[in-house]
Every structure is written in C-alpha cells, then in structure tokens.
Write an enzyme that holds these catalytic residues in place. Structure first.
Site, PDB file in Angstrom:
ATOM      1  N   ASP A 192      -4.553  -2.450   6.445  1.00  0.00           N
ATOM      2  CA  ASP A 192      -4.911  -1.540   5.944  1.00  0.00           C
ATOM      3  C   ASP A 192      -4.119  -0.353   6.330  1.00  0.00           C
ATOM      4  O   ASP A 192      -4.108  -0.122   7.781  1.00  0.00           O
ATOM      5  CB  ASP A 192      -6.348  -1.264   5.784  1.00  0.00           C
ATOM      6  CG  ASP A 192      -7.113  -2.038   4.642  1.00  0.00           C
ATOM      7  OD1 ASP A 192      -6.563  -2.072   3.534  1.00  0.00           O
ATOM      8  OD2 ASP A 192      -7.816  -2.866   5.208  1.00  0.00           O
ATOM      9  N   SER A 236       6.901 -20.452  -1.034  1.00  0.00           N
ATOM     10  CA  SER A 236       6.771 -21.904  -0.734  1.00  0.00           C
ATOM     11  C   SER A 236       6.033 -22.598  -1.968  1.00  0.00           C
ATOM     12  O   SER A 236       5.373 -22.248  -2.656  1.00  0.00           O
ATOM     13  CB  SER A 236       5.731 -22.087   0.533  1.00  0.00           C
ATOM     14  OG  SER A 236       6.399 -21.489   1.507  1.00  0.00           O
ATOM     15  N   ASP A 295      -4.960 -10.353   1.603  1.00  0.00           N
ATOM     16  CA  ASP A 295      -4.564  -8.843   1.847  1.00  0.00           C
ATOM     17  C   ASP A 295      -5.665  -8.733   3.450  1.00  0.00           C
ATOM     18  O   ASP A 295      -6.628  -8.594   3.514  1.00  0.00           O
ATOM     19  CB  ASP A 295      -5.201  -7.875   1.063  1.00  0.00           C
ATOM     20  CG  ASP A 295      -5.116  -6.251   1.499  1.00  0.00           C
ATOM     21  OD1 ASP A 295      -4.549  -6.178   2.455  1.00  0.00           O
ATOM     22  OD2 ASP A 295      -5.683  -5.704   0.433  1.00  0.00           O
ATOM     23  N   GLU A 319       0.814  -1.099  -0.018  1.00  0.00           N
ATOM     24  CA  GLU A 319       0.018  -0.109  -0.111  1.00  0.00           C
ATOM     25  C   GLU A 319       0.676   1.235  -0.009  1.00  0.00           C
ATOM     26  O   GLU A 319       0.563   2.133  -0.856  1.00  0.00           O
ATOM     27  CB  GLU A 319      -1.013   0.043   1.288  1.00  0.00           C
ATOM     28  CG  GLU A 319      -2.165  -0.870   1.177  1.00  0.00           C
ATOM     29  CD  GLU A 319      -3.045  -0.478   2.291  1.00  0.00           C
ATOM     30  OE1 GLU A 319      -3.218   0.793   2.820  1.00  0.00           O
ATOM     31  OE2 GLU A 319      -3.905  -1.413   2.831  1.00  0.00           O
TER      32      GLU A 319
END
Length: 780
Positions: free
Chosen positions: A322, A247, A319, A166
């Site tokens: 924030d 991974s 996600d 972000e």
C-alpha cells in the site's frame, strides 16, 4: 522426449580439506548439468548445495547479494549509491529470531550451512585463482563472503503486488475517473475502488524512482563502471502485466493417467537472462532426498519432489503493498500528521563503502508504515510504502524449506500454513494418489477499504492483522480428476466477499487452454504434459477471430480482403513459422488494443496506461452494444476492419509483400542477455526465434515496440509421481553460469524446440549418466 545418452566421459575432481564439513560430500553432475549432492547428513547436504551454487553461479549470486543488500557502490563506485540506498530501504529490519522461526525449525541451520558452503568455495578459490569466473576480471573486483542473515534480509528480489497498480490507477483516476482505469486493469470481482476522503491523487512524476531502483533488475550500460540502469518493470507487455510474471501448473489424478499414477507439471515464468533465474539441484542425505528447481542464491528447492510428494507453484496475485500519503509539518518536514498529533520519522544513518572514494553516510527515513520513497517539500507531502515484506517470514520462496521433508499431502498442506511470500498457487500430489491445490501467502486485512488506491497515512487506514491460512481457497482430490492454475481469477463462487485477497488478475487464456486439453482425454501421460507446457494455441485469438466471421470486405479494399483471408484460414496456433500469427499479433498489440483504448477513454488518457487488459477488451468487443453505446456493433466492426487493414500494411513493410513468406518468429525473438553482454556479446544467448504469445500456455508476452519476449518459462518440470526417474525437465540456457562450462548454453536449443532432459532421481540412474564428480572431504 530425447533418449538419454549412455556413459558420457567422466571428468573426476577431488577437492580435499574443506573446512566446515562433518563428513564427505559427493557432487555428481549429470550429462545435462544437474548436480546430485550426496551427504551423510542434511547439514552437509546444504553445505554442499552452497558450495556447488558458488561453483556454478558465483557471479550471479554475488551480484544478487550486493544488489539486495545495497553494496554495489563498494565495487562499482559512487554512481551506484542511489540504488544502494533504495535497496537498503526495503531490507527486512525486524526481529531475526522471529524471522528464522517463521520458516520452520530447520531454516536457520539449513541457511547457515548453505552460506558456509558458499564461503568454503570462496576459500578454495583463494588457492585456485584461475577458477574465478571471468566476469570478476572484467569488472575488477572479487566476490565477498556471505552471512546467513544476508539470505533472509533481502526482500526486493521477490514478487510483490500492487504498488505499481495503485500508482497508475491513481494517475488515471485523477485524469479521467476510476472507470477509465478498467481499460488497463479490470477488477474481479467488479467493484468501485475505495477513494479515501481528502486524498490527493495528483502524484509526483518521479514518485516511483526509489521504488524502481530497489526492485527492478540490474542492467549494466556502457562502461562497466558506468551507472546501472533499471529494466522496464512497469511497462505494459502486450496486454500482460509484467509485474505479475505468470506461470502454469497442473496436477492430474491417477484416475485420468495412463499409468494410474498422478502427474504434476510446473513451469514458473520470470524474465529471461543468462544465467537463468532458476537452478535444478538434487539434495540427498538421511531424512532428506529432494530434487527440483529453486533459485541459486537460496537453500533448498521450491518446485520438485522429495520421493513422497511432488509440488509446483504459480503466482497467486495477492495485494500485499500500500502507498501511504502524509501531510508534513511545514515547519519541520521530518514530522507527519497522524491522528490529532504529529509523529517524527525514524531516520537511520548508514555507512556506504565506495570504490575509489571515501565512505559515505546516507539517511534512510521510515514512517510507522514503512520506508519513505519520496518527499515533496513544495507541497508538504511524503510517500511511504507498507508491505508484508517487512513482516517475519516473507523472504521470497524461503517458506519452501518447511515442506522439503513432507511425507504426504497432508504434511505438505500443513507446511504451507507458514508460507509468506510471494502469494502462490501450490499444487501437489503424493505417492498414495492424493492431489490438490492450496493458495497461500500473507495478506493484510483492510477494514473498510480495498487497497486499490493510495490512502492517507493519518491513522484512518490501518491494517488489522492478516488473513489466516484457512481463509485461502483450496481443493483436495477434485471430482474432475485434475486441478490447474495459471494466475487466473480462481476464487470460488461462494468465496466470502469481505476477504480482500486481490482484485487484479491476469488474462484467463492460458488456464482456459490447459483445462480444455486436460478435459479432452482420460489417458494423460508425461509426454502429454510436456506438449501442453509448450502448447501455442491461443484461445484469445480464437475469440477475437470469431468477431470477423460476418465481416465482408469492400471490393476496393485488397489489403483488408487479404488480411481476412489469411486469419480466417488460421487455427490460432502461434507457431514460429506462422504467417497468420505474425499478422494477428501485430494487429492486436500495435493496432487493435490501442484503437480500442482510444475508443473507450477520454482524449489524452491512453499515455497514462502502462498496459491494456486484453480480457476486458475481448469482452467489450464481444458485447459492443453494451460497451460501445449507440451503433455499438457498427463502431466495433469499423474498429476491427480499420485496424486489421493497417496491421496488414505494417506487416508488409516489416516482412515483405508476399504474405506466404511471413513468419511470426521473424519478428518475435527471445533474448537471454548476460549482464556483461555489452562488453562481450558472446556471453549473451539469443536471439532465438520463438512462437506463442502472452495468451498461450507456452507463454511468450513481448513489448509491442520490438516484439522481444519479456517473460516465460525458463525451467519446465513434469513429474511422474512414484516413478520418479520418468520425470523430465529443462532449463534455459543451461545450468551453469560460468561461460567456460559446457553447461552454460547447452539446453537453449532443446528448450526452444520444446524438448526435455531426464530429471533423474535414483542413484543407479544418476550413475549411468555422470559427467563430472566432485568430492568434498572434511578438513584433516
């Protein structure tokens, strides 16, 4: 595979009068340092696991606890106060009853017994000071006792996305528009990031200092009492996002194996260190018989099997973070605008013990959304982080406690309903032959926005609960006979567009290669999975080299001609001794990708990028007319040839003028540093010459500045489902964190050569390979 040695010398130790045990516990350490813990009850097995974790990894887990809880200044002095304060901002501060309940009915008791076992070992050390690991003597302090809540309150050791993205996207968008940031990170599915009305994307330069201090690994520098510095957690790694970690895993159905039994392979990728982040262990008690890899500071195991179900994981890059931006009251900077009113930050004053100094009291500030990481008084702005970390049940990997006793695939899937953090692709197989994949994690609903850019904290951008487990994709018994994940974009084509699980995904090359190999034959075996885990063929290199097919060098350009000859004859396998791999990786990471970014971005923008999306770059180079505009193919070919020529000349300077002597491993090294290696270099492991790259299944991304490998598989596990003693594993550099142990670095060379050791399960097989036996007896 290596044949297991028979009958090693047994060093037997009996430890009596251990307070807190209900019955005897036996810790049988096999020839490869893997402990098999046998107890009369699950409670005593977890006690034994904690005791053994302290025995083998005490300095590591003590530092894990201190760093996570913000207790470093207590033993290292006032220079650590800033980091301590940062870490305490990100502790779980919610309802502990809800927290324990989120992990399942046995989580609290298992953790209580685990920490009791750690403390029992510390009690034993009081009478056996010679057994204290040498690191404590070097730093001049003693390990501390644990509380059960220490394990669940720590959040900042886990993987969580996408705050760093972000912030970088905001900086690039502010400077050059949102399209420019697609060079750094393409969005899948494609979209324009939501830009909140009135948001100011001009962010302070030091905005992330507190967050970095809270979340990046500890690195000692200089004198042991000098400040700890942050590892580079936000720097690009040759086109691979260092924050995503990586991974691989796959599970192959019995219909495609030589034995008719499923095979499950998993090799989670994280940063390298001595000792390893991972630890292999076996817990055996009535109702519990589980073996595999976990983290030494946590109870249970995360990937492995329990005799009925095998399980593995890779990061599913959801996600869950924030950044909120607040307008502050100019007359009272503790107040921020929310809706039509002002709210006051919650301030918690905490006491920090400081070595050789008086205790200090520091304030921690929180908004309704989360901890405040930066205040800009000149501009009347504050910045806070909202993250699922602050919700119950999001302690990293602790959700695995719920599936340790799963009796079949269905019970395993049911146990995943409570999985919180990190986001994972779970693959599984049971002894009846059922195989599958299920993504899981706690993801917020963001109605009307997408979480790709910072948003105002004024009430317009709130979370609306979380997606339910049934909203995540899954596959059971796929018709193809296998399922594989490698962090790639794997949402189904018909996945609802309004489920904002993530838009940011790593390169697909590893997954492409895994699928290519698994589709190649029907008689897959354990050895085949082992070869695939250590495979170094790069589909990305094949794609890039195909662009050179039509290029013919000018007769007056011997460097370009030599470079083309070298790479055109190459099979794209990035072996340690490959001359072409050395040229290719220097070309891509130091010349082609930076040149591509300069072509695509406005002047001065590239320094803002912390990485370059290799997959997006390959797509652009393969479609030059659409991506480069007029004369696209000519511009593309000029970029390819000019950067290849300059790369060839650079490798001549680095490795000599005779390209036949070049070797990728002469540039590319794996280093597994000990935190105190600067005091005693013998504590470090490496450098080890390695092949591969960020686009090979044997993942070996690196910093282009020095080619040192950053992340990859420390532990690799391949399981023969139902014939468990055929399973294999390896952990680098070794199982033990005690430099005096024979298992401190004994697996590093095997790991580098792509070799494995047995992951023994049956008591009979374990007893044939005993290296040490430790008996814990109840007090009295």
């Amino acid at each position: 595979m290596n044949n297991p040695p028979e009958g090693p010398t047994v060093a037997e130790t009996t430890i009596t009068s251990v307070a807190g045990l209900a019955g005897p516990v036996e810790i049988v350490v096999d020839a490869w340092g893997i402990p098999h813990i046998y107890a009369g009850s699950a409670d005593d097995a977890f006690f034994g696991q904690g005791f053994n974790a302290a025995r083998d990894r005490l300095f590591q887990i003590d530092l894990w606890r201190r760093r996570g809880l913000g207790l470093l200044a207590e033993v290292f002095g006032p220079d650590y106060l800033e980091r301590d304060r940062a870490c305490r901002l990100f502790l779980y501060r919610g309802d502990l009853e809800a927290e324990w309940a989120a992990y399942g009915p046995d989580a609290r008791s298992s953790t209580e017994r685990f920490t009791a076992g750690i403390n029992a070992y510390l009690d034993w050390l009081d009478g056996h000071p010679e057994a204290l690991p040498p690191e404590f003597g070097l730093l001049g302090y003693r390990p501390a006792r644990w509380r059960p809540e220490d394990v669940v309150r720590v959040r900042s050791h886990g993987i969580a996305l996408n705050l760093l993205h972000e912030v970088t996207r905001a900086r690039v968008t502010h400077a050059a528009g949102w399209e420019a940031d697609l060079v750094r990170q393409a969005l899948r599915p494609a979209r324009q990031p939501h830009l909140a009305e009135g948001i100011d994307l001009e962010l302070p330069d030091d905005l992330l200092r507190t967050f970095d201090l809270a979340t990046t690994p500890l690195v000692f520098s200089g004198d042991p009492r000098a400040p700890l510095t942050s590892a580079a957690g936000t720097t690009g790694v040759a086109g691979i996002d260092a924050t995503a970690e990586g991974s691989n895993n796959w599970v192959v159905a019995g219909s495609r194996t030589a034995t008719g039994r499923p095979i499950l392979a998993s090799d989670p990728h994280r940063a390298y260190a001595t000792p390893s982040l991972r630890y292999l262990t076996h817990l055996s008690a009535p109702g519990l018989d589980v073996i595999g890899a976990g983290e030494p500071a946590l109870p249970g195991v995360t990937l492995g099997h329990n005799g009925q179900v095998a399980f593995g994981f890779t990061i599913f890059p959801i996600d869950v973070q924030d950044l909120y931006v607040y307008d502050l009251d100019p007359d009272d900077p503790a107040r921020y605008r929310y809706g039509d009113d002002w709210e006051t930050m919650r301030v918690e004053r905490e006491t920090f013990q400081v070595r050789d100094a008086a205790p200090r009291q520091l304030d921690l500030a929180f908004t309704r959304h989360g901890p405040v990481i930066h205040v800009d008084l000149a501009r009347h702005r504050a910045y806070a982080v909202r993250a699922t970390w602050f919700e119950p049940g999001t302690g990293a990997y602790l959700g695995s406690l719920a599936y340790l006793r799963a009796r079949d695939a269905q019970e395993f899937r049911t146990a995943l309903r409570g999985w919180g953090s990190p986001g994972e692709n779970h693959v599984y197989a049971d002894v009846t032959g059922t195989i599958g994949w299920k993504a899981a994690g706690l993801v917020p609903r963001r109605p009307g926005w997408d979480g790709l850019l910072p948003v105002p904290g004024d009430g317009r951008y709130e979370w609306d609960g979380f997606y339910a487990p049934e909203h995540f994709p899954e596959v059971v018994d796929p018709a193809e006979g296998f399922v594989a994940t490698a962090n790639q974009y794997n949402l189904p084509t018909d996945f609802p567009a309004d489920r904002q699980l993530s838009y940011e995904w790593p390169d697909t090359s590893r997954h492409h290669r895994i699928v290519e190999v698994l589709r190649g034959g029907d008689r897959h075996g354990v050895e085949d999975s082992a070869r695939l885990q250590t495979d170094r063929r790069s589909p990305a290199a094949q794609q890039v080299l195909a662009l050179l097919d039509k290029i013919r060098p000018d007769g007056d350009d011997p460097a370009l001609a030599a470079a083309l000859t070298l790479v055109r004859d190459w099979d794209a396998v990035e072996e340690v001794d490959s001359p072409a791999a050395a040229l290719y990786e220097v070309w891509v990471s130091r010349h082609l990708l930076p040149g591509y970014a300069d072509e695509m971005l406005p002047p001065g923008t590239r320094p803002l990028l912390d990485l370059i999306d290799q997959a997006a770059a390959r797509a652009a180079l393969a479609d030059p007319d659409r991506r480069f505009g007029a004369d696209g193919e000519q511009r593309r070919d000029l970029l390819l040839t000019s950067t290849l020529r300059s790369a060839y000349e650079e490798v001549e300077r680095l490795l000599g003028r005779d390209s036949r002597t070049w070797a990728w491993g002469d540039l590319h090294h794996n280093h597994q540093p000990h935190p105190l290696g600067f005091l005693d270099p013998t504590l470090d492991v490496g450098p080890i010459r390695v092949g591969g790259s960020g686009t090979t299944v044997n993942a070996a991304p690196y910093f282009p500045e020095d080619f040192v490998q950053t992340i990859g598989a420390s532990v690799r596990v391949v399981m023969d489902v139902g014939e468990w003693d055929n399973s294999i594993c390896v952990n680098t550099p070794g199982q033990s964190g005690d430099p005096r142990s024979p298992h401190y670095r004994d697996l590093a060379e095997r790991w580098a050569r792509g070799e494995y050791v047995p992951m023994l399960y049956s008591r009979a097989a374990v007893e044939r390979h005993v290296a040490a036996r430790i008996r814990l007896l109840p007090q009295g």
